[in-house]
Enzyme design. Structure first.
Site, PDB file in Angstrom:
ATOM      1  CE  LYS A 125      32.001  26.636  43.142  1.00  0.00           C
ATOM      2  NZ  LYS A 125      33.314  26.961  42.592  1.00  0.00           N
ATOM      3  CG  ASP A 177      32.494  22.672  44.398  1.00  0.00           C
ATOM      4  OD1 ASP A 177      33.107  23.020  45.428  1.00  0.00           O
ATOM      5  OD2 ASP A 177      32.875  22.944  43.244  1.00  0.00           O
TER       6      ASP A 177
HETATM    7  O1  C5P Z   1      35.029  16.306  44.469  1.00  0.00           O
HETATM    8  P1  C5P Z   1      35.041  16.416  42.988  1.00  0.00           P
HETATM    9  O2  C5P Z   1      34.602  15.145  42.315  1.00  0.00           O
HETATM   10  O3  C5P Z   1      34.300  17.610  42.483  1.00  0.00           O
HETATM   11  O4  C5P Z   1      36.551  16.646  42.590  1.00  0.00           O
HETATM   12  C1  C5P Z   1      37.013  16.489  41.271  1.00  0.00           C
HETATM   13  C2  C5P Z   1      38.521  16.340  41.299  1.00  0.00           C
HETATM   14  O5  C5P Z   1      39.122  17.584  41.696  1.00  0.00           O
HETATM   15  C3  C5P Z   1      39.024  15.328  42.305  1.00  0.00           C
HETATM   16  O6  C5P Z   1      39.097  14.066  41.739  1.00  0.00           O
HETATM   17  C4  C5P Z   1      40.399  15.866  42.649  1.00  0.00           C
HETATM   18  O7  C5P Z   1      41.336  15.484  41.658  1.00  0.00           O
HETATM   19  C5  C5P Z   1      40.226  17.365  42.546  1.00  0.00           C
HETATM   20  N1  C5P Z   1      39.977  18.011  43.853  1.00  0.00           N
HETATM   21  C6  C5P Z   1      41.017  18.117  44.755  1.00  0.00           C
HETATM   22  N2  C5P Z   1      40.798  18.734  45.967  1.00  0.00           N
HETATM   23  C7  C5P Z   1      39.586  19.242  46.273  1.00  0.00           C
HETATM   24  C8  C5P Z   1      38.518  19.146  45.351  1.00  0.00           C
HETATM   25  C9  C5P Z   1      38.757  18.524  44.151  1.00  0.00           C
HETATM   26  O8  C5P Z   1      42.143  17.668  44.503  1.00  0.00           O
HETATM   27  N3  C5P Z   1      39.419  19.862  47.432  1.00  0.00           N
END
Ligand code: C5P
Length: 285
Positions: free
Chosen positions: A11, A137
């Site tokens: 994406k 995501d």
């Molecule tokens: O959800 P995911 O594991 O992909 O997110 C990785 C990191 O990115 C999270 O631990 C967080 O620190 C940050 N993040 C965030 N806000 C979001 C998505 C991700 O702070 N909406």
């Protein structure tokens, strides 16, 4: 034994506005996701010894619990008490940790694939619950849609039935950028509080590329550049050669611009691939 081969697309974000930090440490977002035709391929083959075995064409992809694909398979196996195992082979084409959500897409593809292979009959709500538990995501890729509005931490998905098909020129510098670090550096005071997302959706509805280009936006840009200042040169070089607006996708470092045609994108690719090894011409999928 029957195996399943599935396509796992990447994406880009056309728009990414950070609304604020949440008590759980994540950030609330408003984002527009676009599925693009840069895809990995995933083959699921059942095995009888009960193990989850991952193999990957890319040597740097972790094969154990650090891999989102492993995590989703292990979660489903445990929750649904599945005794069979699965061999999962990933043929990687999507650059890793680039802002293109390759790992999240792989996890969503495996979730949908194991739902079929293990006859789990999971409904959309259950699929969403598993997906969001693995990563912010992941849910987007559970919807059969080219376009979606993402809210919450990016996991609340509203599919957008837009006919727009866009061409892009995409450069992926060989720098790994981790979302956690990019979000940590975010200076929320700097973020704009206006909301152009509805105008962007309207411009996509009308297939108005000029207006769409004007509204491309990413609140994470200053953090991305703070972590890796040399990405500014990549961005500037793409901007100059394309003579159009250019933005980072998600938490970067992938950087892209829109083009009016495939030919325009290919022309710029021929120039830039002399300097950069990962230059792609991609289209909405
Ligand atoms: O959800 P995911 O594991 O992909 O997110 C990785 C990191 O990115 C999270 O631990 C967080 O620190 C940050 N993040 C965030 N806000 C979001 C998505 C991700 O702070 N909406």
């Amino acid at each position: 034994m029957r195996s399943l081969t599935l396509r796992s697309p990447a994406k880009v974000n056309l728009y990414l506005q950070v609304l604020g930090k949440r008590p759980d440490g994540y950030h609330n977002l408003k984002t527009i996701f676009e599925r693009i035709d840069l895809c990995d391929e995933i083959r699921l083959t059942p095995n009888l010894d009960g193990a989850i075995r991952i193999s990957c064409s890319h040597p740097q992809v972790p094969l154990g619990p650090k891999n989102l694909v492993y995590r989703i398979a292990a979660l489903l196996k445990k929750e649904h008490k599945i005794s069979a195992g699965v061999n999962i082979h990933i043929t990687k084409h999507i650059p890793v940790a680039a802002g293109l959500a390759g790992g999240s897409s792989n996890a969503a593809t495996v979730l949908l694939g194991l739902n079929r292979l293990w006859n789990l009959s999971l409904n959309r709500k259950k699929l969403w619950e598993y997906g969001q538990a693995i990563g912010s995501d992941v849910p987007f890729f559970l919807y059969d849609t080219s376009w979606a509005l993402g809210e919450g931490r990016g996991d609340k998905i509203t599919p957008l039935s837009l006919k727009a098909k866009l061409w892009h020129i995409l450069i992926v510098p060989r720098v790994k950028m981790y979302s956690r670090e990019v979000f940590t550096r975010l200076n929320l005071q700097l973020t704009k509080k206006w909301d152009d997302v509805n105008i962007l959706i309207r411009s996509l509805t009308k297939n108005d590329i000029k207006m769409t280009e004007k509204l491309l936006f990413n609140d994470l840009e200053s953090s991305i550049l703070e972590i890796c200042p040399r990405l500014l040169t990549v961005k500037e070089r793409l901007t100059q050669n394309l003579n159009r607006k250019v933005i980072f996708s998600g938490s970067g470092p992938a950087v892209y611009g829109l083009t009016a045609s495939k030919q325009e994108a290919q022309h710029v690719k021929r120039i830039l691939e002399k300097r950069y090894s990962q230059v792609f011409v991609v289209r909405t999928l």
